[in-house]
Write an enzyme that holds these catalytic residues in place. Sequence first.
Site, PDB file in Angstrom:
ATOM      1  N   HIS A 136      27.704  34.857  34.328  1.00  0.00           N
ATOM      2  CA  HIS A 136      28.436  35.667  34.934  1.00  0.00           C
ATOM      3  C   HIS A 136      29.030  36.949  34.352  1.00  0.00           C
ATOM      4  O   HIS A 136      30.295  37.283  34.049  1.00  0.00           O
ATOM      5  CB  HIS A 136      29.970  34.606  35.443  1.00  0.00           C
ATOM      6  CG  HIS A 136      30.891  35.517  36.250  1.00  0.00           C
ATOM      7  ND1 HIS A 136      30.519  35.945  37.452  1.00  0.00           N
ATOM      8  CD2 HIS A 136      32.227  35.532  35.699  1.00  0.00           C
ATOM      9  CE1 HIS A 136      31.747  36.764  37.943  1.00  0.00           C
ATOM     10  NE2 HIS A 136      32.543  36.306  37.095  1.00  0.00           N
ATOM     11  N   ASP A 152      29.986  37.502  42.183  1.00  0.00           N
ATOM     12  CA  ASP A 152      28.684  37.966  42.301  1.00  0.00           C
ATOM     13  C   ASP A 152      28.078  37.887  43.614  1.00  0.00           C
ATOM     14  O   ASP A 152      27.277  38.678  43.955  1.00  0.00           O
ATOM     15  CB  ASP A 152      27.763  37.453  41.261  1.00  0.00           C
ATOM     16  CG  ASP A 152      28.533  37.310  39.824  1.00  0.00           C
ATOM     17  OD1 ASP A 152      29.124  38.300  39.379  1.00  0.00           O
ATOM     18  OD2 ASP A 152      28.662  36.581  38.904  1.00  0.00           O
TER      19      ASP A 152
END
Length: 345
Positions: free
Chosen positions: A191, A162
């Site tokens: 996530h 990310d």
Amino acid sequence: MVKAVVLGAAVLKQSRSGGIGQPLSLLLKTNPLITELSLYDIVNTPGVAADLSHISTPAKVVGYLPPDDGLKKALTGAEIVVIPAGVPRKPGVYCRQTRDDLFKINAGIVRDLATGIATTAPKAFVLVISNPVNSTVPIVAEVFKKHGVYDPKRIFGVTTLDVVRASTFVSEILGDLKLASNVVVPVVGGHSGVTIVPLLSQSSHPLPSGFAQGELDKLTNRIQFGGDEVVKAKDGAGSATLSMAYAGAEFAYKVIRAAKGEKGIVAPTFVNLAADKEGGEALKKEIGRELDYFSAPVELGPEGVTKIRGLGKITEYETNLIKAAIPELATNIEKGVNFIEASKL
């Protein structure tokens, strides 16, 4: 001397599972700090190990299969264990599939591997890549608790992809990809999808002045759902394996460097907030919810988590993103914990 282990190091092509393990193993083999690299999977690891062993870097590579206590042999003496094992995003369903669809298969895989780590290498740093990370990290933690070896400072959910995506996408907007490796954007929460919260207001390289709200929405969505972009582009042939392997290797490097005494290493990662009681309690107050797990900037050290940092100054837009993330994140965490509570360990 560092022994690293990859659990899920080969690709089972006929079932489309895996995909991260081989490139991750390759990247770890190129790390001069690693002197021994053990690979474990249900197929193909001896061949992958033989191939990697020809690369002129220090790590000795050995591949293990389940027979003859292969998992135990792979884990013996491990200092860092990376888990990419499990099935990937299902090809062909693109955005309609959530990571919850992976849970039934991957939860059992991660539980069994975590049991092996808890009984053979309980002091190793454990880096969980297997999705859904918001649930699989609690699964690993609960297994360790069952075996009386739990240390929240040493178990990490790898959310680095990310961060990597945020850095890359911001550099694209700034019109200079050479900046990508220097752009730092904290990404917090979890996530998956809306649980991924990029704090773009804290980017080391600010977005252009006058950056429109609509463009900010698009950028945020692209960071949150970057995996869908890759699945679509691969047209049903797989998911984000190469970029995830890169991200996993980058985080592993940081953990190893910190374990060797390097100071000042900070990286977002999904951890149990009990890993730093003071920092964890402060973060809970910031987010306004009693969550056990959250991805936040973490200072790493020889024992793993040294300090959990707070969110810092965030915008109203980012505050609302966090509020939107919390309900799903709480559900994901509970699902992982409940899975082990229902298991017969």
